[in-house]
Every structure is written in C-alpha cells, then in structure tokens.
Design an enzyme around this catalytic site. Structure first.
Site, PDB file in Angstrom:
ATOM      1  N   LYS A 252       0.863  -1.182   0.000  1.00 46.02           N
ATOM      2  CA  LYS A 252       0.000   0.000   0.000  1.00 46.02           C
ATOM      3  C   LYS A 252       0.895   1.226   0.000  1.00 46.02           C
ATOM      4  O   LYS A 252       1.507   1.555   1.016  1.00 46.02           O
ATOM      5  CB  LYS A 252      -0.937  -0.007   1.207  1.00 46.02           C
ATOM      6  N   PHE A 344      -1.468  -0.420 -10.286  1.00 47.38           N
ATOM      7  CA  PHE A 344      -2.092  -1.581  -9.647  1.00 47.38           C
ATOM      8  C   PHE A 344      -3.348  -2.078 -10.358  1.00 47.38           C
ATOM      9  O   PHE A 344      -3.940  -3.061  -9.955  1.00 47.38           O
ATOM     10  CB  PHE A 344      -2.373  -1.331  -8.162  1.00 47.38           C
ATOM     11  N   LYS A 427      -8.070  -2.820   2.894  1.00 45.91           N
ATOM     12  CA  LYS A 427      -6.831  -2.137   3.282  1.00 45.91           C
ATOM     13  C   LYS A 427      -6.484  -2.502   4.720  1.00 45.91           C
ATOM     14  O   LYS A 427      -7.360  -2.580   5.581  1.00 45.91           O
ATOM     15  CB  LYS A 427      -6.963  -0.624   3.094  1.00 45.91           C
TER      16      LYS A 427
END
Ligand code: ATP
Length: 593
Positions: A252, A344, A427
C-alpha cells in the site's frame, strides 16, 4: 423549458433539505425537459456547467459580478456594494434592485438553453479582453431576467447556488422518472454514472432509450471512471477469512491515486481520486506512461509517490503533497521531488475493456501491457495463503516504506467495481496494529476562536463525518491538536471560502461553533479511540439509543485531504465499523464528549 420554470423548481429545492423532496422536484424537472435540455437542467441545478472532471469554471470574481449587476440595474457600483454588504448575498441584492424597476414587458423571457449557452460563453472567454466579454454576457442575461431569475443567476456565477442537489440525489430522481421503481434499476443507473462520471450523458441516454440503453455507456479514454474503494479489516486473519483463504497482497503506497488515460495518439491525461485533471502537476509522467504501455488506448490506475533518485527508496507522503496543486516552479520541483507511479490496475487495454474481468486476469493483463521503467512501475504483489505469509509480506512492505497492504480478492466476481466500496479490496495499515484502526477523514463544519497563545486565531475545528443515507454531516469531535504554527497561520485563508453566518442545514451537532463552515474542507484526524457519546450525533442511535460516536484525543495529522470532497469523507457507517473493530470498546457508562 423557460428559465423561469427551472427557477420555480429552485425555489422549491431551496425550501427543503429532505432528500426525498429534492428527488421528487428533480424528477419532475427531468420529466418536463426535452432530451437536448437535460444536461443543462441537471448541471445548472448542481451549480456547474459540465461534469466535474472537465474542470469548466466561470472565472467570475465577486467584483466582476457586482459590475454586471450595476450595469444591468443602472445602479452605481458603490451602492451595489453597500447593498450587498447589508444582505450578505449579491443574489438577494440583485433581486431587490430589479424589483425596484420591473423588466419591460416587451423583453422575451429567457430559456434554459439561452442561459446555458451564455454561461458557457462566459466560461470560455479567456485572455485579453475576456473580463469585458464576461461582464457583457452577464449584463445581457441579468437585464433580461425577472428579479427571482437574477437572484439565482448571480448565485450560480458566484458558486453560491447551494440547492443541496448532489449526484446521488440526481440518480435517485432519474430512477423515479425513468426506472421501474426497483433497486435494480437504480443500480443500473448508478453503474452507468460510475463508468462515465457524466450525469448529462446518463440522463440523455436513459431518456432516449430507457434503462436498456444504459448498456451502451462504456469506458472511454478521457472520461474518468469513479474509483473502486476498499473496506478495512481489524487484522490479517480477518482479511484472509473474508477472501476465502487466499488473496493477492500488494504494497500500500502512501501517495496520490492517479487514473491515467493514454489515447491512441499517445496523449495522456491524469485524473486524481476526485477526478480532477492533474496532468500538468506531473508532466514527467505523461511521456513515461505513453512509452510504457504496449497497446493504446489504455486506462490504468496507480499510486504516485515520491522516490529518492539516489537510493530508489519510497519517500513519505508529505513530499509528494508538495507537488500537488502546484502551478509554478514545476521544473524545479520535478528534479527536487522526483515521482514514480506504481500501477495496480488496468481498466482498458487496447480495445479490451478489462474492468469487467476478475482481478487476477486484470493483473496479468497489466503485466503484459506495461514495460516498467524508472517513472512507471508495477505495484509489488504477492499471493498469500496463510496469516503467516500475509504477516511476513506486511512486515516487508512496512520496512520498504509502505503504509501497509492492500488485499485483493481472487474470486471470479472480483471485477473492478467503479465507485463502490467493498470487501473485494481490503486495506490493512500499520496503525491498525496499535490503537484506533485507521485515521478518520473529517469535514470541517465549524470553528472555535482560540484562547491564550491562539487568541485572535482559530483554536479548534468542529469535525463531522458524512452520512450518505441522510445526506448530512454529523459531528464526532472538536480538534485543536496537531496544528503547527504555520498551519494555524494559514488556516483562516483556507477556511474563508467556507465561512457561513449560520449553521449549514446539512450539519447535525449539539455544539454551537463560533464560526459555521459550509462542509467542504477535509482533514485527516487520528485519535486514541472511539467512544459512545451523548454529545456528538455521528451515527446517532446506530450502536445505542440516544448515543452517537466521538473520537477521544483527536489530533490533526497535518494532512489536508484536498483530494477528497466533503461527501468522500469517512462515512458514519465506516465510523461504526471502526468502533466495532476496536479491541477494547468503551463502556457506555463513561461516555465522553
Ligand atoms: P479511500 O480511498 O478508501 O476512501 P483513502 O483515500 O483515505 O481511503 P486509504 O484509506 O489510504 O485511502 O486507502 C485506499 C487508497 O490506497 C487507494 O485509494 C489508493 O490511493 C491507495 N493505494 C496505495 N497502494 C494501493 C494498491 N496497491 N492498490 C490499491 N490502492 C492503493
């Protein structure tokens, strides 16, 4: 449609904040518009001329609008200024002035189409002499308008229309006007909006060909897609459970989300998370992306981060934020703060619309599409099948400068879900490992004057989360910590555009701010924990009757979320989930404010 008919609807919209009433008035408006008029009717009601991503602005300052009002009403500019200062609203002032001398009966009434065209001309006027062109176009409109029409015209040009018409309410209205009343038809309309970001196009398509015609709305290069969003999980075991035992974990990156559109001719447009065009701020990415993609046209997504050119290390978010919004010194900044984009996702690969494919297929397609280089790279990724593997990868990402990991579902249903937040992406960040899981992106709805060292400045801000179901902003804390001197100094200038004389009708709070703010500015806030609160109405009654949620020991992280609009802030529903994911939940006997 006559402009007077649109204005009559505005008066009804102005008189309510209830989403269902707004929807019904809009549905009536939509039904009585011709196909050609629909975009103008909808955009004008939102206070804009084109979809937000096109960034069309009128470029009319307060003083220019005042000049137009003076000329159109025959009143001296200083007198207009005095009247404006008295009413606090140039719209009300022009209405009053026009009531004094009625429009002559021979002037033809304004149509929506005429108003829209003239306003487009105002927006298009650029360069030398453009101010005069803008004033004259406005004078013409104001001279021909009835007092109440002039009021809304002036509010529109000054960006002060504020009828409470949001995109989601327009989608509701389209469903009422053209759908069959089912949730399914509402979903199909929203899907079409999510891939096109253009309400005018969606409205015209459905009005022409009904619900089935919406299938003709496809991804198009140059027209941004509303971004897919991630849910949170309290720990990696939960992540794997939700993803049925296996997931693709990605680093991330802590930077700015960028959607890149590479056209067949090699031209490149970059859009932010809010779908604003930001290509000019990162000019070096354009040729790099054009060279990196093997098939055109293409639409890819990634995170843009600052990278140390000597060590190739990823730099903290604060560095790239210095390049955002910048108009000058672009070249110096390119060499001082070099950036790379870590891709991504791929939504369009040549002529293939990959957005509908499951995530593993999209990743394969992305790997074939991109030849990585210094500026354009692929997001680091690893497939994991156990919590141990996931933890080891998470630790590696943190060590490499990541904020945590993004877990991506490998399921056949893992298509790109434009505009939706769901568990297909989860996340998991570093701060989840201690204290409150994640920061909160709060909207400033009020401010309190400072005391002591902060006398004469703002000392604390009243913060709210957004409740999309009620379309309202509910407060969850007052934040006064985390502001350094420079930020405190700059705060009034940042807040001035949002200042209001009274509480915004969409705000829910039991506190009384010294200065009310229109919800607009979004700040990242961190805190010790969420507690049940009798004072703050965020998520009121969702966990316990009579209690909302409050954030204890809130602190500004220093990060202004300029890439988020007020309705992109953390939602009341997310706050409930954050509360539920806290290891230790607060006792309701000790509610804090
Ligand atoms: P959200 O976008 O979910 O509203 P946010 O903007 O506050 O929240 P985060 O909570 O930090 O962002 O997490 C999501 C964001 O993480 C994405 O919007 C994207 O900008 C960023 N991101 C970084 N790396 C990746 C990755 N590998 N895959 C997807 N997104 C990533």
């Amino acid at each position: 449609m006559k402009y007077a008919d649109l204005v009559a609807a505005y008066e009804r919209l102005d008189a309510t904040t209830k989403r269902t009433e707004l929807r019904d008035v809009l549905a009536e408006l939509v039904r009585s518009s011709t196909i050609g008029e629909l975009p103008a009717v909808l955009f004008l009601s939102q206070g804009q001329l084109r979809p937000e991503y096109e960034g069309v602005e009128l470029g009319v300052a307060d003083s220019l609008a005042r000049r137009a009002v003076a000329e159109a009403t025959g009143v001296e500019a200083p007198e207009v200024l005095v009247a404006q200062q008295r009413s606090g609203d140039l719209g009300l002032t022009v209405e009053e002035l026009k009531l004094r001398n009625a429009r002559s009966a021979s002037t033809p009434a304004l149509s929506v189409a005429e108003v829209y065209e003239k306003l487009r001309a105002v927006a298009d006027a650029r360069g030398a002499g453009s101010q005069e062109v803008k004033v004259q176009a406005l004078v013409e409109l104001l001279a021909r308008s009835e007092p109440v029409e002039a009021k809304y015209l002036v509010r529109f040009v000054l960006g002060q229309l504020r009828l409470g018409v949001r995109e989601m309410t327009i989608l509701d209205a389209l469903a009422v006007a053209f759908g069959d009343g089912t949730k399914e038809s509402r979903r199909r309309i929203e899907d079409a909006f999510n891939v096109s970001s253009d309400l005018g196009l969606v409205a015209q398509t459905i009005s022409k060909g009904g619900l089935d015609a919406l299938a003709s709305i496809h991804l198009e290069v140059g027209r941004p897609i509303r971004p897919m969003l991630a849910e949170r999980s309290p720990d990696l075991a939960d992540v794997l459970k939700r993803m049925e035992g296996a997931a693709a974990l990605e680093m991330k990156y802590d930077g700015l989300r960028v959607q890149a559109h590479i056209a067949t001719d090699g031209s490149v447009r970059l859009f932010s998370r809010r779908l604003e065009e930001i290509g000019d701020q990162f000019p070096e990415l354009r040729p790099a992306l054009a060279a990196a993609v093997q098939h055109r046209p293409a639409i890819v997504e990634g995170e843009c981060v600052a990278v140390d050119s000597d060590t190739d290390e990823i730099r903290p978010f604060q560095e790239i934020s210095r390049r955002r919004g910048r108009k000058y010194d672009l070249e110096r900044m390119q060499s001082e703060i070099p950036v790379s984009i870590f891709l991504f996702d791929v939504l369009l690969d040549g002529t293939t619309e990959t957005a509908t494919l499951p995530f593993p297929d999209r990743r394969r397609s992305l790997e074939r599409l991109i030849v990585p280089g210094e500026r354009v790279r692929l997001a680091d990724q690893q497939l994991v099948h156990s919590v141990e593997e996931a933890q080891a990868y998470f630790d590696r990402c943190i060590a490499a400068g990541g904020e945590g990991v993004m877990a991506k579902s490998l399921a056949p249903e893992s298509a790109y879900r434009a505009g939706a937040r769901g568990f297909w992406w989860i996340k998991y960040k570093r701060e989840y490992t201690h204290g409150l899981a994640d920061s909160v992106d709060g909207v400033v709805v009020g401010a309190f004057y400072g005391k002591g060292r902060r006398a004469g400045r703002y000392g604390a801000l009243l913060m709210a989360v957004y409740d999309p179901d009620q379309d309202q902003f509910e407060t969850f804390c007052k934040v006064g910590s985390g502001f350094d001197d420079a930020t405190l100094q700059a705060l009034p200038a940042r807040l001035t555009p949002f200042e209001l004389d009274s509480e915004d009708p969409k705000v829910r709070t039991s506190l009384t701010a010294d200065r009310w703010m229109r919800p607009g500015l979004v700040l990242e806030i961190r805190g010790a924990e969420l507690t049940l609160s009798p004072t703050h109405p965020a998520a009121l009654g969702k966990l316990r009757v009579g209690f909302g949620l409050a954030l204890r020991f809130p602190r500004f992280t220093g990060r202004f979320r300029d890439d988020k609009g007020p309705t992109d802030a953390t939602t009341a529903q997310e706050l409930v989930r954050l509360y539920q994911s806290q290891v230790k939940q607060a006792s309701p006997e000790e509610p804090s404010a």
